[in-house]
Design a protein around this motif. Structure first.
Motif, short mmCIF file in Angstrom:
data_model
loop_
_atom_site.label_atom_id
_atom_site.label_comp_id
_atom_site.label_asym_id
_atom_site.label_seq_id
_atom_site.Cartn_x
_atom_site.Cartn_y
_atom_site.Cartn_z
N GLU A 130 0.82 -1.20 0.00
CA GLU A 130 0.00 0.00 0.00
C GLU A 130 0.86 1.26 0.00
N ASN A 131 0.26 2.37 -0.39
CA ASN A 131 0.96 3.65 -0.36
C ASN A 131 1.41 4.01 1.05
N GLU A 132 2.56 4.67 1.12
CA GLU A 132 3.07 5.26 2.37
C GLU A 132 3.16 4.23 3.49
N ALA A 133 3.68 3.06 3.17
CA ALA A 133 3.80 1.99 4.16
C ALA A 133 5.11 2.03 4.93
N PHE A 134 6.11 2.76 4.43
CA PHE A 134 7.44 2.70 5.02
C PHE A 134 8.03 4.08 5.27
N ASP A 135 8.99 4.10 6.19
CA ASP A 135 9.77 5.31 6.45
C ASP A 135 11.07 5.34 5.65
N CYS A 136 11.49 4.20 5.18
CA CYS A 136 12.74 4.13 4.41
C CYS A 136 12.72 2.92 3.50
N VAL A 137 13.22 3.10 2.29
CA VAL A 137 13.50 1.99 1.39
C VAL A 137 15.00 1.93 1.18
N VAL A 138 15.59 0.78 1.51
CA VAL A 138 17.02 0.54 1.33
C VAL A 138 17.17 -0.49 0.22
N SER A 139 18.08 -0.24 -0.72
CA SER A 139 18.29 -1.18 -1.83
C SER A 139 19.78 -1.20 -2.16
N VAL A 140 20.41 -2.31 -1.89
CA VAL A 140 21.87 -2.41 -1.99
C VAL A 140 22.26 -3.49 -3.01
N GLY A 141 23.00 -3.08 -4.04
CA GLY A 141 23.49 -4.03 -5.02
C GLY A 141 22.43 -4.57 -5.95
N VAL A 142 21.34 -3.81 -6.14
CA VAL A 142 20.21 -4.33 -6.91
C VAL A 142 19.89 -3.46 -8.12
N ILE A 164 14.96 7.22 0.63
CA ILE A 164 15.44 6.16 -0.24
C ILE A 164 16.95 6.15 -0.13
N ILE A 165 17.52 5.01 0.17
CA ILE A 165 18.98 4.87 0.29
C ILE A 165 19.37 3.67 -0.56
N TYR A 166 20.13 3.92 -1.64
CA TYR A 166 20.44 2.81 -2.53
C TYR A 166 21.81 3.00 -3.17
N THR A 167 22.37 1.89 -3.66
CA THR A 167 23.66 1.92 -4.33
C THR A 167 23.48 1.76 -5.83
N ILE A 168 24.35 2.46 -6.58
CA ILE A 168 24.31 2.35 -8.04
C ILE A 168 25.63 2.88 -8.59
N LEU A 211 33.02 0.52 -9.51
CA LEU A 211 32.72 1.46 -8.45
C LEU A 211 31.23 1.79 -8.41
N ALA A 212 30.75 2.08 -7.22
CA ALA A 212 29.37 2.51 -7.04
C ALA A 212 29.34 3.59 -5.97
#
Length: 220
Positions: A130-142, A164-168, A211-212
């Motif tokens: 559902e909308n607005e379900a989280f305080d943070c989305v973390v996505s690492v190596g994806v 949103i905290i993610y690697t790229i 590198l990312a």
């Protein structure tokens, strides 16, 4: 290259250093990517630690600690066997949900007791949340397994002020439309760019030139 048969018609390379390239090669083919990560699941943790020197979680955790409260509701998007989730758990985060394309990787994370909930999903499609379900989305190596529009989907899942905290890698960010999507969300007033970390070697033992960076955004 020798291979051994595995499920789904794909094969897992016997050469452990070959496995990350083998899994990434079909990143745009959802069913094949799922089959390959299912095949790799049992060996994944040992391979990425011992042979690849995977640094994604270690490079990301300081940003999570900097921006995310310990009682936050977090989604680990592309959670795999729970490597990032385990590290967040060590630092006191408990309200974590994991999602991954691979049921077998999720099962391994479940055995570790990392997430209070998990679900299988394809990050290139709308997530069953559902909308607005989280305080943070973390996505690492994806990032290689999702599309730029996934960033907009992450925004949908966040409460106002969430991160949103993610690697790229820089090349993937620029060449696959991530910059354009982020710029559009910023122009619409839906997102703010908070921080972009220094480049780091994601796989120092096997591919030190790859590198990312960690990117941090805040939902407005």
């Amino acid at each position: 290259m020798n291979t051994r048969p595995k499920q789904g018609g794909d094969t897992l390379p016997d050469g452990r250093l070959d496995r990350i390239g083998w899994a990434y090669k079909v990143a745009s083919e959802t069913s094949r990517a799922r089959a390959r990560f299912d095949a790799w699941a049992e060996d994944y943790d040992k391979d990425v630690h011992d042979l690849l020197g995977w640094r994604g979680p270690d490079a990301t955790i300081d940003y999570v600690l900097k921006y995310v409260a310990k009682d936050a509701d977090l989604l680990d998007a592309g959670s795999g066997t729970g490597l990032m989730g385990a590290l967040m758990g060590e630092h006191g985060y408990t309200a974590m949900v994991g999602t991954d394309i691979s049921d077998k990787m999720l099962a391994i994370a479940r055995e570790k007791g990392i997430y209070h909930q998990d679900f299988q999903a394809d990050l290139t499609k709308p997530l069953p949340v559902e909308n607005e379900a989280f305080d943070c989305v973390v996505s690492v190596g994806v990032s290689g397994y999702m599309i730029a529009e996934t960033i907009a989907e992450f925004v949908r899942l966040l409460r106002s002020g969430g991160h949103i905290i993610y690697t790229i890698s820089d090349s993937h960010f620029e060449e696959h439309g991530f910059q354009e999507v982020v710029d559009g969300l910023v122009d619409e007033g839906r997102l703010a760019v908070v921080e972009k970390g220094e480049a780091f070697a994601t796989l120092p033992k096997s591919d030190p030139d790859h590198l990312a960076r960690v990117h941090v955004y805040r939902k407005m």
